[in-house]
Write a protein that holds these residues in place. Sequence first.
Motif, PDB file in Angstrom:
ATOM      1  N   ILE A 247      -0.413   7.941 -19.248  1.00  0.00           N
ATOM      2  CA  ILE A 247       0.957   7.524 -18.945  1.00  0.00           C
ATOM      3  C   ILE A 247       0.959   6.372 -17.949  1.00  0.00           C
ATOM      4  CG2 ILE A 247       3.118   8.248 -17.849  1.00  0.00           C
ATOM      5  CD1 ILE A 247       2.554  11.065 -18.969  1.00  0.00           C
ATOM      6  N   LEU A 248       0.197   6.516 -16.887  1.00  0.00           N
ATOM      7  CA  LEU A 248       0.178   5.496 -15.841  1.00  0.00           C
ATOM      8  C   LEU A 248      -0.491   4.202 -16.314  1.00  0.00           C
ATOM      9  CD1 LEU A 248      -0.617   7.779 -12.800  1.00  0.00           C
ATOM     10  CD2 LEU A 248       1.466   6.456 -13.135  1.00  0.00           C
ATOM     11  N   THR A 249      -1.589   4.334 -17.039  1.00  0.00           N
ATOM     12  CA  THR A 249      -2.268   3.138 -17.543  1.00  0.00           C
ATOM     13  C   THR A 249      -1.377   2.385 -18.520  1.00  0.00           C
ATOM     14  OG1 THR A 249      -4.434   4.192 -17.289  1.00  0.00           O
ATOM     15  CG2 THR A 249      -4.310   2.270 -18.741  1.00  0.00           C
ATOM     16  N   GLY A 250      -0.717   3.133 -19.416  1.00  0.00           N
ATOM     17  CA  GLY A 250       0.200   2.498 -20.357  1.00  0.00           C
ATOM     18  C   GLY A 250       1.337   1.785 -19.649  1.00  0.00           C
ATOM     19  N   ALA A 251       1.860   2.405 -18.596  1.00  0.00           N
ATOM     20  CA  ALA A 251       2.963   1.793 -17.847  1.00  0.00           C
ATOM     21  C   ALA A 251       2.506   0.528 -17.125  1.00  0.00           C
ATOM     22  CB  ALA A 251       3.528   2.797 -16.844  1.00  0.00           C
ATOM     23  N   MET A 252       1.298   0.569 -16.526  1.00  0.00           N
ATOM     24  CA  MET A 252       0.808  -0.604 -15.803  1.00  0.00           C
ATOM     25  C   MET A 252       0.493  -1.762 -16.744  1.00  0.00           C
ATOM     26  SD  MET A 252      -1.543   0.857 -12.666  1.00  0.00           S
ATOM     27  CE  MET A 252      -2.631   1.838 -13.692  1.00  0.00           C
ATOM     28  N   LEU A 253       0.071  -1.435 -17.973  1.00  0.00           N
ATOM     29  CA  LEU A 253      -0.213  -2.489 -18.949  1.00  0.00           C
ATOM     30  C   LEU A 253       1.055  -3.052 -19.570  1.00  0.00           C
ATOM     31  CD1 LEU A 253      -3.280  -0.928 -20.816  1.00  0.00           C
ATOM     32  CD2 LEU A 253      -3.298  -2.913 -19.309  1.00  0.00           C
ATOM     33  N   THR A 254       2.126  -2.274 -19.526  1.00  0.00           N
ATOM     34  CA  THR A 254       3.378  -2.695 -20.164  1.00  0.00           C
ATOM     35  C   THR A 254       4.332  -3.364 -19.186  1.00  0.00           C
ATOM     36  OG1 THR A 254       3.192  -0.860 -21.745  1.00  0.00           O
ATOM     37  CG2 THR A 254       5.363  -1.912 -21.520  1.00  0.00           C
ATOM     38  N   PHE A 255       4.482  -2.762 -18.006  1.00  0.00           N
ATOM     39  CA  PHE A 255       5.478  -3.252 -17.043  1.00  0.00           C
ATOM     40  C   PHE A 255       4.797  -3.979 -15.881  1.00  0.00           C
ATOM     41  CE2 PHE A 255       7.074   0.770 -18.891  1.00  0.00           C
ATOM     42  CZ  PHE A 255       8.134   0.257 -19.615  1.00  0.00           C
TER      43      PHE A 255
ATOM     44  N   ALA B  64       8.034  -4.260 -10.600  1.00  0.00           N
ATOM     45  CA  ALA B  64       7.373  -3.340 -11.530  1.00  0.00           C
ATOM     46  C   ALA B  64       5.913  -3.139 -11.139  1.00  0.00           C
ATOM     47  CB  ALA B  64       7.468  -3.886 -12.956  1.00  0.00           C
ATOM     48  N   VAL B  65       5.238  -4.205 -10.740  1.00  0.00           N
ATOM     49  CA  VAL B  65       3.849  -4.102 -10.299  1.00  0.00           C
ATOM     50  C   VAL B  65       3.742  -3.198  -9.077  1.00  0.00           C
ATOM     51  CG1 VAL B  65       1.892  -5.372  -9.339  1.00  0.00           C
ATOM     52  CG2 VAL B  65       3.174  -6.337 -11.247  1.00  0.00           C
ATOM     53  N   VAL B  66       4.638  -3.412  -8.110  1.00  0.00           N
ATOM     54  CA  VAL B  66       4.628  -2.609  -6.886  1.00  0.00           C
ATOM     55  C   VAL B  66       4.850  -1.137  -7.208  1.00  0.00           C
ATOM     56  CG1 VAL B  66       5.860  -2.130  -4.738  1.00  0.00           C
ATOM     57  CG2 VAL B  66       5.334  -4.488  -5.374  1.00  0.00           C
ATOM     58  N   PHE B  67       5.860  -0.842  -8.032  1.00  0.00           N
ATOM     59  CA  PHE B  67       6.189   0.558  -8.329  1.00  0.00           C
ATOM     60  C   PHE B  67       5.050   1.270  -9.039  1.00  0.00           C
ATOM     61  CE2 PHE B  67       7.705   3.802 -11.283  1.00  0.00           C
ATOM     62  CZ  PHE B  67       8.312   4.682 -10.401  1.00  0.00           C
ATOM     63  N   TRP B  68       4.496   0.662 -10.107  1.00  0.00           N
ATOM     64  CA  TRP B  68       3.498   1.363 -10.900  1.00  0.00           C
ATOM     65  C   TRP B  68       2.151   1.430 -10.193  1.00  0.00           C
ATOM     66  CZ3 TRP B  68       4.946   4.687 -14.173  1.00  0.00           C
ATOM     67  CH2 TRP B  68       6.142   4.519 -14.868  1.00  0.00           C
ATOM     68  N   GLN B  69       1.831   0.442  -9.367  1.00  0.00           N
ATOM     69  CA  GLN B  69       0.616   0.550  -8.562  1.00  0.00           C
ATOM     70  C   GLN B  69       0.760   1.662  -7.523  1.00  0.00           C
ATOM     71  OE1 GLN B  69      -2.414  -0.811  -8.667  1.00  0.00           O
ATOM     72  NE2 GLN B  69      -1.943  -1.980 -10.515  1.00  0.00           N
ATOM     73  N   TRP B  70       1.951   1.747  -6.930  1.00  0.00           N
ATOM     74  CA  TRP B  70       2.208   2.838  -5.980  1.00  0.00           C
ATOM     75  C   TRP B  70       2.118   4.192  -6.680  1.00  0.00           C
ATOM     76  CZ3 TRP B  70       6.377   6.208  -6.495  1.00  0.00           C
ATOM     77  CH2 TRP B  70       6.486   7.176  -5.480  1.00  0.00           C
ATOM     78  N   ALA B  71       2.717   4.301  -7.879  1.00  0.00           N
ATOM     79  CA  ALA B  71       2.681   5.560  -8.625  1.00  0.00           C
ATOM     80  C   ALA B  71       1.245   5.931  -8.984  1.00  0.00           C
ATOM     81  CB  ALA B  71       3.533   5.441  -9.889  1.00  0.00           C
ATOM     82  N   ASN B  72       0.449   4.956  -9.401  1.00  0.00           N
ATOM     83  CA  ASN B  72      -0.940   5.219  -9.783  1.00  0.00           C
ATOM     84  C   ASN B  72      -1.759   5.686  -8.593  1.00  0.00           C
ATOM     85  OD1 ASN B  72      -3.291   5.031 -11.621  1.00  0.00           O
ATOM     86  ND2 ASN B  72      -3.888   3.357 -10.273  1.00  0.00           N
ATOM     87  N   GLN B  73      -1.626   4.998  -7.460  1.00  0.00           N
ATOM     88  CA  GLN B  73      -2.396   5.389  -6.281  1.00  0.00           C
ATOM     89  C   GLN B  73      -1.924   6.728  -5.709  1.00  0.00           C
ATOM     90  OE1 GLN B  73      -5.198   4.056  -5.137  1.00  0.00           O
ATOM     91  NE2 GLN B  73      -5.067   2.696  -6.921  1.00  0.00           N
ATOM     92  N   SER B  74      -0.634   7.003  -5.825  1.00  0.00           N
ATOM     93  CA  SER B  74      -0.118   8.296  -5.372  1.00  0.00           C
ATOM     94  C   SER B  74      -0.672   9.418  -6.239  1.00  0.00           C
ATOM     95  CB  SER B  74       1.416   8.295  -5.420  1.00  0.00           C
ATOM     96  OG  SER B  74       1.939   7.339  -4.520  1.00  0.00           O
ATOM     97  N   PHE B  75      -0.763   9.164  -7.538  1.00  0.00           N
ATOM     98  CA  PHE B  75      -1.351  10.146  -8.451  1.00  0.00           C
ATOM     99  C   PHE B  75      -2.817  10.395  -8.095  1.00  0.00           C
ATOM    100  CE2 PHE B  75      -3.727  10.780 -12.493  1.00  0.00           C
ATOM    101  CZ  PHE B  75      -3.263  12.057 -12.801  1.00  0.00           C
TER     102      PHE B  75
END
Length: 294
Positions: A100-108, A114-125
């Motif tokens: 889910i996270l990889t797909g989101a980072m590759l898409t958004f 968007a970069v800030v949010f998904w990088q934060w989500a990935n590192q939080s995970f």
Amino acid sequence: MDDTPRINLDVPRYDQSQFIGRLRHFFGITDWRLCFKTDRELEEVKELLERYRHGQEPPGTTEEKIWYAKRAYESAFHPDTGDKQNVIGRMCFQVPGGMILTGAMLTFYKSTSAVVFWQWANQSFNALVNFTNRNAKSPLSETQLAVAYVSATGAALATALGLKSFLAGRASTLLQVDACESGVGAVLLQIGNKELQPVAYFSAKFQPHQRAYSTIEKEALALVLALEHFDVYVGQTSQVVTVYSDHNPLVYLQAMKNHNTRLMRWTLRLQPYNFKIQYIAGKENVLADSLSRV
């Protein structure tokens, strides 16, 4: 089971001195299907293993059932404390969570937010997984945990934003499009070694009703079809894609006030794309022109 050796529940099932053994063990603990085990099922496997340790397992219990119970238990309970782990932090959630996270980072990645949010989500995970599977025998203070989390998240954000800015200033994506009486052609190019290098090609024939379109309509349709065909390259980029066409009126497509409903409709389809149109002479648009006649 009295006639067979007892299973040692304190060691992995497969030989960890061999690569294939470590691989099978890894596949076992990361099996995503174990995420869907209910609390009741997990308590049942925990109880079965406890009874097995004391030689009190139910009659007819097979070795395979014990091994499965051990795998299910290890997927949900902390090895040091024995506490049940949160679902997202379990190793068996790595595959669905990572996908889910990889797909989101590759898409958004088009916008900075968007970069800030998904990088934060990935590192939080990642931080949650590491905390959930931490060595409980070596406790960490809340200050140490906070410093580690902020450091990891900050480093990831700085790297992602830095690379985004660095690459955006150096990569140049170009698109040449053309339309003839019978079809459309396009070629996607990038500048490499100070020369234009083709990346991908596109060609399509017009439908019978499309052949009756006016010249501006055919050229506009060629642009729409080309951008949508190369969407994986140009659809989610913050960089402006330069589109070259040998049909000069197309340059003003985005600015003109259209009363042509077909052009208006296509203009709306083009809005998600970040591009500008430039005119080039027909003799310089040879690749796209050739492809349109294929």
